[in-house]
Design a protein around this motif. Sequence first.
Motif, PDB file in Angstrom:
ATOM      1  N   MET A 159      10.638   9.137  -0.596  1.00 52.78           N
ATOM      2  CA  MET A 159      11.334   8.240   0.224  1.00 52.78           C
ATOM      3  C   MET A 159      12.876   7.939  -0.196  1.00 52.78           C
ATOM      4  O   MET A 159      13.530   7.629   0.493  1.00 52.78           O
ATOM      5  CB  MET A 159      10.606   7.131   0.871  1.00 52.78           C
ATOM      6  CG  MET A 159       9.523   7.551   1.807  1.00 52.78           C
ATOM      7  SD  MET A 159       9.903   8.671   2.973  1.00 52.78           S
ATOM      8  CE  MET A 159      10.845   7.773   3.934  1.00 52.78           C
ATOM      9  N   THR A 160      12.892   8.179  -1.285  1.00 48.76           N
ATOM     10  CA  THR A 160      14.184   7.796  -2.167  1.00 48.76           C
ATOM     11  C   THR A 160      15.312   9.041  -2.067  1.00 48.76           C
ATOM     12  O   THR A 160      16.467   8.742  -2.197  1.00 48.76           O
ATOM     13  CB  THR A 160      14.056   7.537  -3.796  1.00 48.76           C
ATOM     14  OG1 THR A 160      13.518   8.724  -4.286  1.00 48.76           O
ATOM     15  CG2 THR A 160      13.286   6.381  -3.790  1.00 48.76           C
ATOM     16  N   LYS A 161      14.657  10.099  -1.527  1.00 46.10           N
ATOM     17  CA  LYS A 161      15.522  11.400  -1.326  1.00 46.10           C
ATOM     18  C   LYS A 161      15.510  11.800   0.106  1.00 46.10           C
ATOM     19  O   LYS A 161      16.296  12.862   0.447  1.00 46.10           O
ATOM     20  CB  LYS A 161      15.174  12.322  -2.408  1.00 46.10           C
ATOM     21  CG  LYS A 161      15.333  11.812  -3.669  1.00 46.10           C
ATOM     22  CD  LYS A 161      14.977  13.075  -4.949  1.00 46.10           C
ATOM     23  CE  LYS A 161      15.052  12.626  -6.164  1.00 46.10           C
ATOM     24  NZ  LYS A 161      14.307  13.814  -6.972  1.00 46.10           N
ATOM     25  N   PRO A 167      -1.115   9.305   6.567  1.00 39.05           N
ATOM     26  CA  PRO A 167       0.277   9.895   6.477  1.00 39.05           C
ATOM     27  C   PRO A 167       0.940  10.523   7.486  1.00 39.05           C
ATOM     28  O   PRO A 167       0.194  11.085   8.534  1.00 39.05           O
ATOM     29  CB  PRO A 167      -0.228  10.936   5.263  1.00 39.05           C
ATOM     30  CG  PRO A 167      -1.403  10.355   4.495  1.00 39.05           C
ATOM     31  CD  PRO A 167      -2.164   9.731   5.694  1.00 39.05           C
ATOM     32  N   GLY A 168       2.004  10.438   7.792  1.00 39.03           N
ATOM     33  CA  GLY A 168       2.851  10.800   8.779  1.00 39.03           C
ATOM     34  C   GLY A 168       3.188  10.000   9.690  1.00 39.03           C
ATOM     35  O   GLY A 168       4.093  10.538  10.889  1.00 39.03           O
ATOM     36  N   GLY A 185       0.722  -1.071  -0.274  1.00 43.07           N
ATOM     37  CA  GLY A 185       0.152  -0.090  -0.082  1.00 43.07           C
ATOM     38  C   GLY A 185       0.948   1.121  -0.211  1.00 43.07           C
ATOM     39  O   GLY A 185       1.715   1.423  -0.897  1.00 43.07           O
ATOM     40  N   ASN A 186       0.759   2.256   1.033  1.00 43.62           N
ATOM     41  CA  ASN A 186       1.217   3.269   0.970  1.00 43.62           C
ATOM     42  C   ASN A 186       2.547   3.332   1.931  1.00 43.62           C
ATOM     43  O   ASN A 186       3.218   4.509   2.250  1.00 43.62           O
ATOM     44  CB  ASN A 186       0.448   4.735   1.583  1.00 43.62           C
ATOM     45  CG  ASN A 186      -0.755   4.715   0.793  1.00 43.62           C
ATOM     46  OD1 ASN A 186      -0.740   5.218  -0.478  1.00 43.62           O
ATOM     47  ND2 ASN A 186      -1.862   4.746   1.058  1.00 43.62           N
ATOM     48  N   PRO A 206       4.476   7.994   4.154  1.00 40.27           N
ATOM     49  CA  PRO A 206       5.111   9.261   3.874  1.00 40.27           C
ATOM     50  C   PRO A 206       3.829  10.386   3.623  1.00 40.27           C
ATOM     51  O   PRO A 206       2.525  10.094   3.311  1.00 40.27           O
ATOM     52  CB  PRO A 206       5.565   9.203   2.347  1.00 40.27           C
ATOM     53  CG  PRO A 206       5.962   7.854   2.395  1.00 40.27           C
ATOM     54  CD  PRO A 206       4.825   7.043   3.065  1.00 40.27           C
ATOM     55  N   ARG A 207       4.013  11.545   4.258  1.00 44.10           N
ATOM     56  CA  ARG A 207       3.078  12.657   3.786  1.00 44.10           C
ATOM     57  C   ARG A 207       3.339  13.214   2.215  1.00 44.10           C
ATOM     58  O   ARG A 207       4.155  12.825   1.643  1.00 44.10           O
ATOM     59  CB  ARG A 207       3.769  13.990   4.780  1.00 44.10           C
ATOM     60  CG  ARG A 207       3.398  13.638   6.150  1.00 44.10           C
ATOM     61  CD  ARG A 207       3.762  14.899   7.012  1.00 44.10           C
ATOM     62  NE  ARG A 207       3.439  14.840   8.537  1.00 44.10           N
ATOM     63  CZ  ARG A 207       4.663  14.576   9.446  1.00 44.10           C
ATOM     64  NH1 ARG A 207       5.568  14.441   9.111  1.00 44.10           N
ATOM     65  NH2 ARG A 207       3.995  14.522  10.791  1.00 44.10           N
TER      66      ARG A 207
END
Length: 672
Positions: free
Chosen positions: A310-312, A288-289, A131-132, A304-305
């Motif tokens: 998330m790769t950076k 999120p968060g 999912g997220n 993630p918000r």
Amino acid sequence: MHGLPGRLIVGMLLVAGCARANNAEADMVASSPADFHVAVNGKDTNPGTKDKPFATVRRARDAIRAKVAVGLAGDVLVLIHGGVYSQTEAIAFGPQDSGTEKFSITYAAVPGEKVVLSGGRQIAGWKKGEGNIWTAELPDVKAGKWYFRQLFVNDRRAIRARTPNIDAPWWKLASVKREGVETNPAPEQGQLLLGKASKWNDPAELTISVDHPIAAWKNPADVEVVWLYNNDASRKRLGSIDEKAQTVVLKPPFKWVAPSLPFYCHIGYPVHGRKCYFENAAEFLDQPGEWYLDRSTGVLSYWPRAGEDMTKASVVAPVAQNTLLAVTGAKGKPVRNLHFKGLKVAYADWPLPPEGFLAWFGAMIVDFEPPAGRLVDPAVRFEHAVGCGFTDGEVAHASGQGILLGVGCARIVVEGNDIHDLGAGGISAGGSADRDDLSFFPKAVIDIEGGEHTGLRIANNHVHDCGHEFYGAIGILLGLARDSTVAHNWVHDISYAGIVSGGDGLRNLNFMRNCTIEYNHVHDVMKTAVDGAGIYLGGNFAKPYPTLTFRGNLIHDIRPSTLSTVQNPVAGIYLDGISADYGVKGYVFEDNVVYNVGQPVNFNHCTREQQAWRNNVLQTAEPAKDALEAIRAKAGLEPRYRAALSATQGGGMKPGSTTAPAGNVNNHEKRK
């Protein structure tokens, strides 16, 4: 307000002089030849010169020890060049690192460069999960070498997964049983309010239920329940969950406030009807968060918000615990004339002890034997320190307090700092003892010798977004002190009170004298707890009564939290005593402005006539424009600090929240 503008003319001349002095101090640091240099690309085997700097502050400290051992012949300056200096434990300074009455030792950031003393560790290797959710594997967590209770993504505090969610109403405790017997204690009871229990360290387990369905959540021993009452909230890990019975067991140990202290002992105890939530289960990670760390697998999960890649992303979790910078002298052998300038101290965890956090006041825990209270650990600590300072710096992203000026301190300056994003309070200073002889510090160190707890200056600090974990957080606390000043601070978005002074607090101590709290700007505090104020003043029990002056403070926009189940006062100024004999008497209030508050002033076991009042504006509505503009020009940060600190992020902290919205800049000069 007729007398205020005249005072402002004199005040602005003083402000201009202060600004020139501070700029001159910065120029002096920039132009002074450094004895040692520290840089992230240095080596500790280097001689510590500008061309061949040390790599760590510890190495510079050790080099200075050699100078101290043979006797200082002049001031000593360490220039620290920009960069992040990682540490896994506190950098400690003791008497062997001390300056003298004549010569100072200063650790300063190179002007214009950002120096961070960081107790955090970057977390990389994020992978897309279900999912997220994104995940990262942390071998040290799985191996039992690392665990943390805070996480920061792109310099913003993430939300430890919880239910109900941060933007939803809290649940309520439905029942509380001790050894199978329902307990519904009242504040007047003096037997720990625990039925037959008579010890502060109670061995009996508690069984609770809530007004919403619960499930057999995974890893229940890592799940925490948080319940709020009055001026603080408690935290305790779960023992076990009975899904069929819809109950949760809380197991010993417990450390309640002592049975001899009926005034406080009901605050930390769970009672049905009190608001609550659960935190830290994988099943709670649903928006999120939020994040969750599985201790058994070492897998960190995060949703993630919006806008976070998330790769950076820069993701940091604390490795260091409790304190990152410690100046600790000894009784009769204090650390002297040691200064820190322009340093950011960030990322420190405060591990929840086995007994949990059982509240009673001010984000303090019950500790020691016999029981006494202490504040949760600070990121920056001074104890038995004289003539020292922490200036033009920053303290952030810590689970406990920001800065503590503890026992044995005198002539300490904390000025020009950005103090924010803390689990507990901002700045605490002075020795202190509580109204029922429960001490902030062990009684063994409350003995006040000549010169201790005098000449403390807390000024021009931006203190905001405090109390993300411990809801009794106080922006600035001034305990037992003499000839001390809290001035020109900007304090807002605090879960409990803005500024607190407790008076002597101990019968017949007769110590606190000649302290001034002036020209502070306090607003949007009391975001979670109640029974407090913008400026909250405890009882002064010793006679003659102390001389405390409150002058030119601007206090506004403070409303009762909707989270508390009690209706205790929330005010602009709160004078809180215990009885007619032990109240608040003899304080001086002049040129203060209070508006947009439910109750401008609250009196408890004291009266207006027992204080001196001169030229104050105390009302619920906004005052006249000319009066408001006059006080705005003087209250809060002085000009030099206003330019430096007004743009720092702040504001928007939600009641009972663990995070404030990013990018919500609260401009000091424009804020009403």
